[in-house]
Write a protein that holds these residues in place. Structure first.
Motif, PDB file in Angstrom:
ATOM      1  N   GLU A 162     138.986 -18.932 -54.294  1.00  0.00           N
ATOM      2  CA  GLU A 162     139.062 -19.213 -52.391  1.00  0.00           C
ATOM      3  C   GLU A 162     139.804 -17.367 -51.859  1.00  0.00           C
ATOM      4  O   GLU A 162     138.652 -17.461 -50.834  1.00  0.00           O
ATOM      5  N   GLU A 163     140.364 -16.765 -52.717  1.00  0.00           N
ATOM      6  CA  GLU A 163     140.215 -14.744 -52.764  1.00  0.00           C
ATOM      7  C   GLU A 163     139.146 -14.285 -52.175  1.00  0.00           C
ATOM      8  O   GLU A 163     138.270 -14.025 -52.157  1.00  0.00           O
ATOM      9  N   ARG A 164     137.900 -14.957 -53.955  1.00  0.00           N
ATOM     10  CA  ARG A 164     136.858 -14.311 -53.705  1.00  0.00           C
ATOM     11  C   ARG A 164     135.261 -14.729 -52.408  1.00  0.00           C
ATOM     12  O   ARG A 164     134.934 -13.910 -52.388  1.00  0.00           O
ATOM     13  N   MET A 165     135.130 -15.713 -52.126  1.00  0.00           N
ATOM     14  CA  MET A 165     134.504 -16.203 -51.344  1.00  0.00           C
ATOM     15  C   MET A 165     134.488 -16.428 -50.315  1.00  0.00           C
ATOM     16  O   MET A 165     136.453 -16.232 -50.118  1.00  0.00           O
ATOM     17  N   THR A 166     133.987 -16.207 -49.333  1.00  0.00           N
ATOM     18  CA  THR A 166     134.301 -16.549 -48.107  1.00  0.00           C
ATOM     19  C   THR A 166     134.500 -17.627 -47.265  1.00  0.00           C
ATOM     20  O   THR A 166     134.485 -18.501 -48.428  1.00  0.00           O
ATOM     21  N   GLU A 167     134.885 -18.127 -46.715  1.00  0.00           N
ATOM     22  CA  GLU A 167     134.555 -19.225 -46.339  1.00  0.00           C
ATOM     23  C   GLU A 167     134.083 -20.010 -46.508  1.00  0.00           C
ATOM     24  O   GLU A 167     133.826 -21.465 -47.115  1.00  0.00           O
ATOM     25  N   GLU A 213     130.603 -19.909 -47.778  1.00  0.00           N
ATOM     26  CA  GLU A 213     130.586 -20.424 -49.183  1.00  0.00           C
ATOM     27  C   GLU A 213     131.228 -20.966 -50.156  1.00  0.00           C
ATOM     28  O   GLU A 213     130.812 -21.761 -50.986  1.00  0.00           O
TER      29      GLU A 213
END
Length: 159
Positions: A28-33, A35
């Motif tokens: 959840e930190e690495r991906m945009t909402e 994605e």
């Protein structure tokens, strides 16, 4: 099967070159909402998402531990065996510098050692810590120049 594809996709996205060099951050930190939703991860329960993050963390650290340590590139400029484009070397010679003549050796502050191979080149000066440039020439030749002087000597790298 769908989850295996999802895990495979996530691992492929995360195990890029920079992901291994960083500390682990969750999906959840690495991906945009967008994605995160497009991958269907928003449908997972918090426990399922935590399990997936734990799996990715373990796989990433296992892969990182198998990679060889990065070794610094060795500067091969000036050696006869070097290949590729060679650029000028900018350094200085520590201490007193009295000039050069054929056969004389110089240790640059960068650790390189060069030897004058030009029987006709002579320079007589009295300098302290002069800045020097060693430039590539035609036919694998290298030339030593001292800043502020319009003279050069052909040199060969020893070390």
């Amino acid at each position: 099967m769908r989850r295996m594809l999802l895990i495979s996709f996530v691992l492929t996205a995360l195990i890029g070159g920079s992901a291994l060099a960083q500390s682990f951050s969750s999906l959840e930190e690495r991906m945009t909402e967008a994605e995160f939703k497009a991958a269907g991860l928003d449908k997972l329960t918090p426990a399922e998402l935590a399990a997936l993050n734990a799996f990715v963390r373990a796989e990433t650290s296992e892969l990182a531990s198998t990679l060889p340590a990065a070794t610094p590139a060795v500067d091969q400029r000036g050696f006869h065996s070097s290949t590729g484009p060679d650029g000028a070397i900018f350094s200085s010679i520590s201490g007193e510098f009295r000039g050069w003549e054929n056969g004389q050796r110089f240790k640059l502050d960068n650790g390189q050692i060069w030897k004058v191979t030009d029987s006709t080149a002579r320079l007589r000066v009295n300098l302290t810590d002069p800045k020097v440039t060693i430039e590539p020439g035609a036919f694998s030749a290298w030339y030593l120049k001292v800043e502020g002087y319009n003279s050069r000597a052909r040199v060969t790298r020893i070390k």
